[in-house]
Design a protein around this motif. Structure first.
Motif, mmCIF file in Angstrom:
data_model
loop_
_atom_site.group_PDB
_atom_site.id
_atom_site.type_symbol
_atom_site.label_atom_id
_atom_site.label_comp_id
_atom_site.label_asym_id
_atom_site.label_seq_id
_atom_site.Cartn_x
_atom_site.Cartn_y
_atom_site.Cartn_z
ATOM 1 N N ASP A 123 0.835 -1.198 0.000
ATOM 2 C CA ASP A 123 0.000 0.000 0.000
ATOM 3 C C ASP A 123 0.865 1.242 0.000
ATOM 4 O O ASP A 123 0.640 2.182 -0.760
ATOM 5 C CB ASP A 123 -0.874 0.037 1.267
ATOM 6 C CG ASP A 123 -2.127 -0.780 1.098
ATOM 7 O OD1 ASP A 123 -2.348 -1.270 -0.025
ATOM 8 O OD2 ASP A 123 -2.874 -0.922 2.076
ATOM 9 N N VAL A 124 1.852 1.238 0.894
ATOM 10 C CA VAL A 124 2.706 2.414 1.022
ATOM 11 C C VAL A 124 3.471 2.626 -0.283
ATOM 12 O O VAL A 124 3.568 3.746 -0.767
ATOM 13 C CB VAL A 124 3.665 2.247 2.222
ATOM 14 C CG1 VAL A 124 4.666 3.374 2.264
ATOM 15 C CG2 VAL A 124 2.871 2.213 3.521
ATOM 16 N N THR A 162 1.250 4.245 -2.796
ATOM 17 C CA THR A 162 1.040 5.655 -2.504
ATOM 18 C C THR A 162 2.274 6.465 -2.874
ATOM 19 O O THR A 162 2.164 7.557 -3.433
ATOM 20 C CB THR A 162 0.719 5.823 -1.014
ATOM 21 O OG1 THR A 162 -0.405 5.021 -0.723
ATOM 22 C CG2 THR A 162 0.426 7.252 -0.678
ATOM 23 N N VAL A 163 3.441 5.919 -2.562
ATOM 24 C CA VAL A 163 4.678 6.625 -2.881
ATOM 25 C C VAL A 163 4.776 6.837 -4.388
ATOM 26 O O VAL A 163 5.096 7.940 -4.850
ATOM 27 C CB VAL A 163 5.897 5.828 -2.354
ATOM 28 C CG1 VAL A 163 7.180 6.359 -2.960
ATOM 29 C CG2 VAL A 163 5.964 5.904 -0.844
ATOM 30 N N ARG A 183 2.396 7.105 -6.438
ATOM 31 C CA ARG A 183 1.425 8.123 -6.842
ATOM 32 C C ARG A 183 1.947 9.523 -6.533
ATOM 33 O O ARG A 183 1.848 10.430 -7.350
ATOM 34 C CB ARG A 183 0.119 7.866 -6.080
ATOM 35 C CG ARG A 183 -1.063 8.273 -6.889
ATOM 36 C CD ARG A 183 -2.327 7.909 -6.189
ATOM 37 N NE ARG A 183 -3.215 9.037 -6.233
ATOM 38 C CZ ARG A 183 -4.220 9.202 -5.392
ATOM 39 N NH1 ARG A 183 -4.429 8.308 -4.445
ATOM 40 N NH2 ARG A 183 -4.993 10.237 -5.504
ATOM 41 N N LEU A 184 2.522 9.668 -5.337
ATOM 42 C CA LEU A 184 3.030 10.985 -4.958
ATOM 43 C C LEU A 184 4.192 11.395 -5.851
ATOM 44 O O LEU A 184 4.350 12.566 -6.187
ATOM 45 C CB LEU A 184 3.487 10.984 -3.501
ATOM 46 C CG LEU A 184 2.363 10.851 -2.483
ATOM 47 C CD1 LEU A 184 2.924 10.922 -1.087
ATOM 48 C CD2 LEU A 184 1.336 11.946 -2.676
ATOM 49 N N ILE A 188 2.862 12.994 -8.729
ATOM 50 C CA ILE A 188 2.342 14.350 -8.527
ATOM 51 C C ILE A 188 3.475 15.344 -8.286
ATOM 52 O O ILE A 188 3.509 16.423 -8.861
ATOM 53 C CB ILE A 188 1.379 14.381 -7.318
ATOM 54 C CG1 ILE A 188 0.224 13.401 -7.529
ATOM 55 C CG2 ILE A 188 0.841 15.778 -7.094
ATOM 56 C CD1 ILE A 188 -0.637 13.206 -6.305
ATOM 57 N N LEU A 189 4.408 14.964 -7.407
ATOM 58 C CA LEU A 189 5.382 15.950 -6.907
ATOM 59 C C LEU A 189 6.763 15.822 -7.530
ATOM 60 O O LEU A 189 7.616 16.669 -7.297
ATOM 61 C CB LEU A 189 5.529 15.804 -5.383
ATOM 62 C CG LEU A 189 4.277 16.043 -4.540
ATOM 63 C CD1 LEU A 189 4.565 15.726 -3.100
ATOM 64 C CD2 LEU A 189 3.828 17.488 -4.658
ATOM 65 N N ASP A 202 11.915 12.625 -6.791
ATOM 66 C CA ASP A 202 12.677 12.622 -5.546
ATOM 67 C C ASP A 202 11.927 13.281 -4.394
ATOM 68 O O ASP A 202 12.506 13.610 -3.374
ATOM 69 C CB ASP A 202 14.015 13.349 -5.753
ATOM 70 C CG ASP A 202 14.951 12.514 -6.591
ATOM 71 O OD1 ASP A 202 14.622 11.337 -6.807
ATOM 72 O OD2 ASP A 202 15.983 13.037 -7.021
ATOM 73 N N SER A 203 10.623 13.462 -4.560
ATOM 74 C CA SER A 203 9.891 14.218 -3.541
ATOM 75 C C SER A 203 9.583 13.392 -2.307
ATOM 76 O O SER A 203 9.355 13.933 -1.246
ATOM 77 C CB SER A 203 8.581 14.724 -4.146
ATOM 78 O OG SER A 203 7.842 13.602 -4.573
ATOM 79 N N VAL A 204 9.551 12.070 -2.436
ATOM 80 C CA VAL A 204 9.283 11.233 -1.281
ATOM 81 C C VAL A 204 10.576 10.526 -0.912
ATOM 82 O O VAL A 204 11.179 9.854 -1.740
ATOM 83 C CB VAL A 204 8.189 10.188 -1.582
ATOM 84 C CG1 VAL A 204 7.837 9.432 -0.324
ATOM 85 C CG2 VAL A 204 6.980 10.850 -2.164
ATOM 86 N N ALA A 223 12.686 7.460 -1.976
ATOM 87 C CA ALA A 223 11.986 6.201 -1.695
ATOM 88 C C ALA A 223 12.012 5.282 -2.910
ATOM 89 O O ALA A 223 11.895 4.068 -2.782
ATOM 90 C CB ALA A 223 10.552 6.499 -1.275
#
Lengths: 589, 253
Positions: free
Chosen positions: A428-429, A432-433, A435-436, A439-440, A443-445, A465
């Motif tokens: 799940d994580v 989500t990572v 997906r982010l 969006i961002l 290297d944003s996560v 991540a």
């Protein structure tokens, strides 16, 4: 999937198949196999039924080679402060894989310290794999620095194993262009072939000049088990299992292979059985599984076609997830995947990737990203240089990306935690990572990893991540891996916030003189006032200084500073740093 | 345990023909077998030292809590550690200054933390809502205010996923009220002198105020860290008045 080949199930009586005396013809020549196009069928009695004869090309120390460091110069690649790969030049000085950075540097002071960059490694390895495709279509990349292919056809074409090995070396030497070493091993089964290639590199020995090519090691057909018998069990690279085996007195693969498969599976389960098959010189999975149905392939169409890696990586992640999900539903896992791309000009590229264990979604996505990165990089290089080979790289933008599971096995599965637990949540994580990141930005996560240091900001480093597998335990996330002493480190507790929004501050003593720290790390006068902007705060108590003289051996990054803890009149505590006689608030407790 | 007892009782009741219904049972058992759980029963564990701050002794799922004052980040990490357990994840969004080492010292597992860059102004809703789908605890510290639309979206996802959202700016950038606000205040540092020792133990006071069930103001005194651990309860500092008039049984100190 009800028509799953029964023969593929890894189960105890595989041992029966392995022993030549007690063959079960119905298992090897069942009706399923009849339908398959059949050179393999003709060889049913031959030992190669249990494993494909493979050639493996090993480029040792690839992480160092990828950095472009000449191999006779000392250099090492580090992850979490441990050596993961070092150049022969460093090995002469006593640098070893697994060593701590301090130990390595104390043995070899002029060691070049490099960070691991798997993307770069994969990208630079692509030309090697591409050169091999001129000789045989079924090239399987296992990872940067390791590539293999089945030898049956090529060996016959080039006139025997020796001639083939010779040909491989001739083909790849100009590709490597004196940058790295190259060793060839041939044997029945991937594992034995890999061990043969490693033996070739060991025989060749360290300390030779870079760019040289060693003798290939060719294990005759049917003698893989005998060849492997002398190796220690640690080559299985399963630390938990190896630990138990050694304590049971089984120190070599030969001793392990003598035990009956029934006993092994009873004691060690599916993982033990896989290891046992390797020790016996048999492929981890029986080689000629039915080709998976093509409808399991997943495809992404780029509209508009792209030449950038970011959208490709994003598509690869999505495809890997989709493929993984569909395989999971059928109870299958993928051990070899074909990555195919088509350019807008209609050129098609394809490459096989193999993974010893089963490929997780994250591993799959990573390989697809590596492959695309390699192709795109070559395309750019190709555009730059004239007269390029049309097969050398993607000529224009990528329009289609397809992942095809080329070899699947029943998933013996990673055990999920009782209530879904670990694996599921990490999935799940990871989703989500991903997906982010869409969006961002990539290297944003980030995730924290421990790294040694004196200052509060140096003790943890954030890494993207995307670079780690969130479902697996990470070495760098365990503080036990950073246990060096850091003289001048501030004792715990750590401050809650590091950095501050105010610039430099002024620290004054009782009579309004600036407080200074001497070159020997002694406070020359007691601090009483802290002036931030125009506000004055009284310093109620203070401690320090903790001088830190860092990297004095390197003039360009040399830093001398001292830290001091202060408690102000409102009981808030801060960590102040003085560098070049300028005070700043480094952290707040 | 209770649940099993209840099953045996109700089964026994039917068998014996005493169809007196559930009403005849022990209220304790009734409590345990009631099919619905109220929100105040879905509590997350918090460290023992902090439980007096919360109306039912624990943090409610789906709550938004503001934390502010010196040491807010350390307190937040320490507060959420028991509810995260072994497998729970925490995401920290838009808070580049927070020192993760301090979190690790109070027990936060570094392999269960995601650090997310500050999203652009209009993207807070998307980012936090996406995170709440997979992550149990999200810590945010926005530097500019969050729009009404984003806030509604986040609140809806929070209710749905029963996660926890912590505002480390004390809720200053949030357009509506929070369920609870915690304010940290350091009272004294021990171990540090005039040029000797070092910052060792911190005695602090945490005040809680909120709405609805948490409306009543509460406060606790803490050691963070203290001699007995990273987050332990401390005795209230006696005020001058108490000392003068003998809060400890009339004896003059």
């Amino acid at each position: 999937m009800t028509d799953m080949p029964f023969v593929a199930m890894p189960e105890p009586d595989d041992a029966v198949v392995a022993s030549p005396k007690a063959e079960h013809p119905w298992r090897l020549n069942g009706p399923r196999r009849e339908s398959e196009n059949g050179p393999r069928r003709a060889e049913a009695a031959h030992p190669s039924v249990l494993s494909t004869r493979m050639a493996v090309v090993l480029c040792p120390d690839w992480p160092v080679v990828a950095w472009g460091v000449p191999l006779n110069e000392p250099a090492a690649v580090f992850v979490a402060n441990r050596v993961v790969s070092c150049s022969p030049g460093a090995r002469i000085d006593g640098v070893r894989v697994g060593q701590r950075r301090r130990d390595a540097q104390s043995r070899c002071p002029d060691l070049a310290v490099l960070e691991q960059d798997t993307d770069r490694e994969a990208r630079l390895f692509e030309p090697v794999a591409a050169a091999l495709t001129n000789m045989t279509p079924r090239v399987e990349v296992a990872g940067p620095g390791l590539v293999g292919f089945p030898t049956r056809g090529p060996s016959r074409f080039f006139g025997g194993d020796e001639a083939l090995a010779q040909k491989v070396q001739e083909t790849l030497t100009p590709v490597l262009a004196d940058r790295g070493e190259l060793f060839v091993g041939m044997a029945d089964g991937v594992f034995a072939a890999r061990m043969a290639a490693q033996t070739a590199s060991k025989i060749f020995g360290d300390g030779q000049l870079a760019g040289a090519i060693g003798q290939p090691v060719i294990v005759p057909s049917g003698e893989s088990a005998g060849f492997l018998a002398g190796f220690g069990v640690d080559v299985l690279e399963l630390p938990d299992l190896v630990d138990v085996l050694v304590r049971l007195g089984l120190r070599t693969l030969g001793q392990f292979a003598e035990i009956s498969a029934n006993d092994v599976v009873g004691r060690f389960g599916a993982e033990g059985l896989m290891a046992h098959r390797l020790a016996r010189g048999v492929d981890q999975y029986p080689p000629d599984l039915r080709r998976p149905a093509t409808d399991m392939a997943v495809t992404w169409l780029f509209d508009p076609p792209t030449e950038r890696i970011d959208p490709c990586a994003f598509a690869a992640k999505a495809l890997a997830d989709e493929l993984h999900r569909s395989l999971e539903e059928k109870g299958l896992a993928c051990i070899r995947v074909a990555i195919e791309a088509e350019t807008e000009a209609g050129e098609e590229f394809s490459r096989l990737w193999r993974h010893e264990g089963t490929l997780s979604a994250a591993a799959l996505a990573e390989r697809a990203r590596w492959q695309l990165d390699g192709w795109l990089h070559q395309a750019r290089m190709g555009h730059a240089g004239a007269g390029r080979d049309p097969d050398a790289g993607v000529g224009s933008a990528i329009a289609r990306l397809t992942l095809i599971p080329d070899e699947v096995v029943p998933a013996t599965g990673r055990q999920l935690g009782f209530w879904g637990g670990r694996a599921e949540r990490a999935d799940d994580v990871s989703r989500t990572v991903a997906r982010l990141q869409g969006i961002l930005g990539a290297d944003s996560v980030r995730v924290p990893e421990w790294s040694g240091g004196r200052g509060p900001a140096e003790q943890i480093r954030l890494i993207p991540a995307a670079a780690v597998d969130l479902g697996e335990p990470r070495m760098g996330a365990d503080p036990a891996n950073v246990n060096q002493p850091w003289p001048g480190k501030i004792p715990p507790p750590a401050p809650a916030e590091v950095g501050s929004l105010v610039g430099s501050v002024v620290v004054l003593d009782e009579v309004g003189e600036e407080v200074t720290v001497s070159g020997r790390g002694v406070m020359l006068n007691d601090p009483v006032w802290l002036v931030v902007g125009k506000t004055e705060h009284q310093i109620m108590s203070w401690a320090g200084p903790w001088p830190a003289d860092e990297r004095w051996w390197d003039p360009s990054s040399h830093r001398r500073r001292a830290r001091m803890q202060v408690v102000l009149e409102d009981a808030t505590a801060h960590l102040l740093t003085v560098e070049q006689q300028e005070w700043t608030i480094e952290a707040t407790y | 345990m209770l649940l099993r007892d209840a099953n045996i009782c109700s089964y026994a009741g039917v068998v014996n023909g005493h169809a007196t219904g559930l009403a005849a049972l022990d209220p304790r058992i009734l409590e345990a077998v009631r099919p619905t759980t109220l929100s105040n029963e879905q509590l997350l564990d918090v460290p023992e030292a902090l439980s007096p701050l919360f109306p039912w002794g624990g943090l409610q799922r789906g709550w938004q809590v503001g934390v502010s004052g010196p040491g807010a980040w350390t307190l937040t990490a320490g507060m959420m550690v028991p509810s995260l357990g072994d497998e729970g994840w925490m995401a920290v969004v838009g808070a580049p200054l927070f020192n993760l080492v301090a979190g690790a010292e109070v027990g936060l597992r570094m392999d269960r933390v995601l650090v997310v860059d500050t999203p652009p102004a209009g993207q807070w809703g998307t980012v936090v809502a996406a995170l709440l789908e997979a992550v149990q605890v999200v810590v945010i510290c926005p530097s500019s205010s969050i729009g009404n639309r984003d806030a509604r979206r986040i609140a809806a996802r929070l209710r749905e996923q029963r996660g926890t959202l912590l505002h480390l700016d004390g809720g200053a950038t949030w357009p509506s009220g929070l369920d609870m606000k915690l304010t940290c205040q350091t009272q004294e540092w021990e171990g540090i002198g005039q040029g000797n020792g070092y910052l060792r133990y911190r005695r602090m006071k945490v005040e809680a105020a909120g709405r609805r069930s948490a409306a009543q103001p509460r406060s606790v005194s803490l050691w963070m860290p203290g001699p007995d651990g990273p987050l332990t309860a401390a005795q209230e500092l006696a005020t001058v008045t108490e000392l003068r008039y003998g809060a400890w049984g009339g004896e003059s100190p």
